[in-house]
Design an enzyme around this catalytic site. Structure first.
Site, mmCIF file in Angstrom:
data_model
loop_
_atom_site.group_PDB
_atom_site.id
_atom_site.type_symbol
_atom_site.label_atom_id
_atom_site.label_comp_id
_atom_site.label_asym_id
_atom_site.label_seq_id
_atom_site.Cartn_x
_atom_site.Cartn_y
_atom_site.Cartn_z
ATOM 1 N N PRO A 1 0.830 -1.216 0.000
ATOM 2 C CA PRO A 1 0.000 0.000 0.000
ATOM 3 C C PRO A 1 0.856 1.254 0.000
ATOM 4 C CG PRO A 1 -0.035 -1.034 2.176
ATOM 5 C CD PRO A 1 0.744 -1.944 1.263
ATOM 6 N N CYS A 2 1.618 1.430 -1.063
ATOM 7 C CA CYS A 2 2.545 2.557 -1.121
ATOM 8 C C CYS A 2 1.801 3.883 -1.118
ATOM 9 C CB CYS A 2 3.413 2.437 -2.370
ATOM 10 S SG CYS A 2 2.502 1.881 -3.808
#
Length: 104
Positions: A54-55
């Site tokens: 989940p950058c």
DNA sequence: TAGATGACTCACA
DNA sequence: ATGTGAGCCATCT
């Protein structure tokens, strides 16, 4: 060894609860080296895999979103953050004082 | 092996 | 809030 770092980044990002964001430096510190903030960004850039990492929850120290997102542009990141309950300004800035994940 | 690159951070103006 | 200069680390060529 990059897989090791990638895995660490993945785990850390997964520990971030919804509606929270972290800075690259925080991730670097979690990896054991605050100087790796750059490397963290590098890894996320070279590993556009939002399904695993989940950058979009990772922002720079100014609370601004990344300039170029790997899977649809910064606009996509803004949408994801808002979907998670994080307010993102029109300039792609988030309120770190409120949304920064302090690690509880 | 060495040099250049980058989704960074910090300090100053 | 923005711009510039310097520092830092792993990867890429």
């Amino acid at each position: 060894m990059r897989d090791d770092i990638m895995e660490a980044i993945c785990e850390y990002l997964l520990t971030i609860p919804g509606g929270r964001v972290v800075t690259y430096k925080q991730v670097a510190e979690y990896l054991g080296n605050p100087g790796m903030a750059r490397v963290v960004g590098n890894y996320l850039h070279r590993n556009p895999d939002p399904e695993r990492y989940p950058c979009f929850k990772v922002v720079n120290s100014k609370g601004k979103l990344s300039s170029q997102f790997g899977f649809g542009g910064i606009d996509a990141q803004k949408a994801r953050l808002e979907a998670d309950g994080v307010e993102v300004s029109d300039d792609y800035y988030v309120d770190l004082d409120k949304y920064r994940y302090k690690g509880v």
